[in-house]
Design a protein around this motif. Sequence first.
Motif, PDB file in Angstrom:
ATOM      1  N   ARG A 254      -3.019  39.739  -4.467  1.00  0.00           N
ATOM      2  CA  ARG A 254      -3.737  38.739  -5.261  1.00  0.00           C
ATOM      3  C   ARG A 254      -5.250  38.946  -5.252  1.00  0.00           C
ATOM      4  O   ARG A 254      -6.014  37.996  -5.139  1.00  0.00           O
ATOM      5  CB  ARG A 254      -3.410  37.327  -4.781  1.00  0.00           C
TER       6      ARG A 254
ATOM      7  N   ASN B 243      -7.463  39.162  -7.299  1.00  0.00           N
ATOM      8  CA  ASN B 243      -7.768  38.926  -8.718  1.00  0.00           C
ATOM      9  C   ASN B 243      -9.236  39.141  -9.051  1.00  0.00           C
ATOM     10  O   ASN B 243      -9.602  39.389 -10.181  1.00  0.00           O
ATOM     11  CB  ASN B 243      -7.408  37.484  -9.092  1.00  0.00           C
TER      12      ASN B 243
ATOM     13  N   TYR C 216      -6.148  37.462  -1.726  1.00  0.00           N
ATOM     14  CA  TYR C 216      -7.193  36.809  -2.528  1.00  0.00           C
ATOM     15  C   TYR C 216      -8.615  37.312  -2.259  1.00  0.00           C
ATOM     16  O   TYR C 216      -9.384  37.519  -3.181  1.00  0.00           O
ATOM     17  CB  TYR C 216      -7.223  35.283  -2.321  1.00  0.00           C
TER      18      TYR C 216
ATOM     19  N   SER D 116      -4.633  29.162  -6.991  1.00  0.00           N
ATOM     20  CA  SER D 116      -3.927  28.785  -8.213  1.00  0.00           C
ATOM     21  C   SER D 116      -4.531  27.571  -8.906  1.00  0.00           C
ATOM     22  O   SER D 116      -4.295  27.351 -10.083  1.00  0.00           O
ATOM     23  CB  SER D 116      -2.462  28.515  -7.865  1.00  0.00           C
TER      24      SER D 116
ATOM     25  N   GLU E 127       1.878  25.995  -4.982  1.00  0.00           N
ATOM     26  CA  GLU E 127       1.520  27.041  -4.026  1.00  0.00           C
ATOM     27  C   GLU E 127       1.375  26.469  -2.619  1.00  0.00           C
ATOM     28  O   GLU E 127       1.620  27.153  -1.632  1.00  0.00           O
ATOM     29  CB  GLU E 127       0.224  27.727  -4.458  1.00  0.00           C
TER      30      GLU E 127
END
Lengths: 459, 305
Positions: free
Chosen positions: A14, A16, A164, A288, A353
């Motif tokens: 993740r 991102n 993350y 999220s 989540e």
Amino acid sequence: MSLFRLKGVRTPHRKNTAQMPAVRMPAAQEVVIPMSMHIGAPATPLVKAGDTVCVGDVIAEAGGFVSAPVHASVSGTVKSIGEFLLTSGKKVPCITVVSDGMMTVSDCVKPPEVVDRESFLNAVRASGSVGLGGAGFPTFVKLNVKDPAQVDTVVINGAECEPYITSDTRTMLDRAEEIEEGIRLLQTYLGIGQFVIGIERNKPECIAKMQELAARNTAVKVVSLPSVYPQGAEKVLIYHTTGRTVPAGKLPLDVGVIVMNCTTVAFLAQYVRTGMPLVEKCITVDGSAVKCPQNIIAPVGTALKDVFAFCGGFREQPAKVLYGGPMMGIAVVSLDAPVIKNTNAVLALDEQEAKMPSPTACIRCGACVNHCPMRLDPAGLSRALEREDAAALIKGRVDLCMECGCCSYICPASRPLIQQNRLAKEYLRKKKAREEAREKQKAEAAKAQPQVQQEEGKQ
Amino acid sequence: MSELLTVSPSPHIRSARRTSHIMLDVIIALIPALVAACVIFGPRSLLVVSVCVAAAMLSEWAFERITRRPNTLGDLSAVVTGMLLGLSLPFNMPLWQAVIGSAVAIIIVKQLFGGIGKNFANPAVTARIVILVAFSNSAPQWINPVDGVAGATPLERLGANQTASYLQLFLGEHGGSLGETCALALLLGGVYLVVRRVITWHVPIAYLGSAALLSWAFGMDPLYQLLSGGLMLGAIFMATDYSTSPCNPWGKIIFGVGCGLITMLIRAFGSYPEGVSFAILLMNILCPYIDRWTARKPFGGAVKA
């Protein structure tokens, strides 16, 4: 290099925000700066309500040897010195500064004079630097080794193994020169001969960038690590980059190693160049529930609600907000919590989540045993705690648990294994304290006994 | 202060795999064996297995209902036990005996010890032994599907100096329990389980390897021994049961070798033609000791406890 790899778990990545260079956010109207943003004694405030401060002014001095000074992160007026509830449950003083929006830099901010080991260490102390990877151990204390010959290697942590988080990724990509300069400083003033940068394989760009650096400096070596959490855990990182095992109860220093986060190294170079102390932090804002996940640079003390507002607010109501990554991050109670020195990410998780499956019976699959990087038996420790078997907990070395969370993550029965380990440590601590108190009482009673007898004899 | 948020200790994410997913994988891995049983022994195979599964689930539900424990049918472990037991019975097994076997597996072997994960013996293996011992007089003979007449299993035939071809053995065209004859289907299931990381290779390889080695040492045909009897079913599906096998790699290897040794000792010198069930049950009992012997030293903690 190590022959056997320590175990871990394959978490989702993740990452991102890996391609997003950090954006500097404007100062919020007000910042709340806690006096404890590091491991050790809280800093002592030097300002009082009504004082005017500029960016970089010292507003609190180190409160002990293991401590760090605190600097104003915005220019403006000190509103109050209040009390702040840390995530650990302890209360420490905090300084609230109302920003004047000017971000006026203090006159004190000028490059420190660094000529030798002592002046370098003084500069590190004055910079307010703490371990920026998350633990927040004061950098000065870490580098101020009694016997400098003891250390031969600095392991630079670029693993960034938590899902993350990409703030270290951005440091390695955007501030490679500063990392290079930081290494040179450590080389010159501390005489350290070897630098190993450990980076997880899921960051090939960072590995390439750091290899360019290594090509220019023969003391530097880059080790690519498997993308298995927790590569960035200190003992795991040391083992996988140098092959050395830190014995139980010992420090990395005992095997000749200092571990530093790559962002800390970059910060040291930045401080020596500009004299600007640790007043802002690059953090990953993701999760999220966040509308526009990105990397931002925020003044220390910025409330999380301002950080999220800068990132477009929430997609939906967050159920849980974390300091740090989802594996070891700490859930905060309120969005008023500030960005602190060792914050590297803030995540807002939506309800789905944040939802945790409820635990079912242990099926003895052994997944926790086979994924524990420290080779413990989490299920066995958990059972030992349930029957309050202190001997089994000590023998099972629950003290070695670094609380990485692999066991709880992997458990198909969603057992609260790492949580039980924490309780077990607390249980042993309390039991020891109780026993010590009892011993003391007994000793005192034994001391008092002859006197009583004497008095009785007199009568 | 604004609204308070949920706090909880880390970690804040969990892997998606739950107990029920693991059990579902085992069920999927058993399907080739079930299909093979239907092809080899006819549709009554499906009936026997279905009755076992239904009886196992009903026993679990009823026991938990009576003892007021949470219902655990959802974890699918009762289905796995039922399937394994069904597949280790002959196709013409009287259904009432199969029902009793399933109830023994779930109630006596599993639930009375505390339910999933707490049983020390493998429910399916123990129930099979119970049936074998309790109904030894009335239990039907293993039928040879090729000629359809009551006949010996390959291991019994071996005693009578008759043999089946390797291909027959591999495909399962010979007498035996429903799920144990077709080595091909069992291997498929085993590979699936290893690929899905439900089991590791240690127990099956150690079990089959040591059995092959010992049969060679005892002057028997290793391949014939591997492909006949319940060895494959036991090594891949029963000896790998989580609750009743060690969790460290070395422990698994010791466990597998122990199973292989006992199996071959019974086959070579015992009065029963088959020793897989007894071997697994005996090693189940040793499992806590093996776990203790093979417990790993904590990382960096080798100094002193």
